[in-house]
Design a protein around this motif. Structure first.
Motif, PDB file in Angstrom:
ATOM      1  N   GLN A  12       0.830  -1.205   0.000  1.00  0.00           N
ATOM      2  CA  GLN A  12       0.000   0.000   0.000  1.00  0.00           C
ATOM      3  C   GLN A  12       0.862   1.250   0.000  1.00  0.00           C
ATOM      4  N   ILE A  13       1.909   1.250   0.817  1.00  0.00           N
ATOM      5  CA  ILE A  13       2.808   2.410   0.881  1.00  0.00           C
ATOM      6  C   ILE A  13       3.468   2.625  -0.472  1.00  0.00           C
ATOM      7  N   GLN A  14       3.858   1.540  -1.141  1.00  0.00           N
ATOM      8  CA  GLN A  14       4.452   1.673  -2.478  1.00  0.00           C
ATOM      9  C   GLN A  14       3.445   2.277  -3.453  1.00  0.00           C
ATOM     10  N   GLU A  15       2.198   1.832  -3.382  1.00  0.00           N
ATOM     11  CA  GLU A  15       1.146   2.383  -4.240  1.00  0.00           C
ATOM     12  C   GLU A  15       0.939   3.871  -3.955  1.00  0.00           C
ATOM     13  N   TRP A  16       0.884   4.239  -2.686  1.00  0.00           N
ATOM     14  CA  TRP A  16       0.688   5.644  -2.317  1.00  0.00           C
ATOM     15  C   TRP A  16       1.879   6.497  -2.749  1.00  0.00           C
ATOM     16  N   SER A  17       3.097   5.985  -2.575  1.00  0.00           N
ATOM     17  CA  SER A  17       4.268   6.768  -2.987  1.00  0.00           C
ATOM     18  C   SER A  17       4.320   6.901  -4.511  1.00  0.00           C
TER      19      SER A  17
END
Length: 110
Positions: A12-17
């Motif tokens: 999720q963090i990768q998607e948000w970044s």
């Protein structure tokens, strides 16, 4: 993003970044504060995946917390961003009798 980006699993963090990088104009600035792997609460709760824990000793410990290394911020999540400001911050924690440790960054895209 002040103490918000850390509330997810790595995917999720990768998607948000990736979304941040997509919508931020070239030369745009990202102000970022996230929990560090050196925060004492990183040793509490249950591990969901490497770097991510739940049920930590925090007011919002019932939700996932990803604890970041500076290499992870600068490499895995925000490659191609220039570091303009970087500080390893110590501050009183809101719940536990510990000193919270987090990263503060200002990054420039491109």
């Amino acid at each position: 993003s002040v103490m918000a980006l850390q509330h997810g699993l790595t995917s999720q963090i990768q998607e948000w970044s990736n979304d941040i990088a997509r919508v931020l104009s070239d030369g745009g600035l990202l102000c970022l504060a996230v929990a560090s792997t050196e925060d004492p609460r990183y040793a509490t709760g249950e591990e969901l995946e490497p770097g991510t824990r739940i049920h930590t000793k925090q007011l919002d410990g019932y939700i996932p917390h990803h604890f970041f290394s500076d290499k992870e911020i600068e490499g895995a999540f925000f490659p191609g961003f220039q570091v303009l400001y970087k500080k390893f911050q110590h501050r009183p924690a809101s719940k536990a009798d510990v000193e919270a440790r987090d990263w503060e960054y200002i990054l420039r895209k491109g």
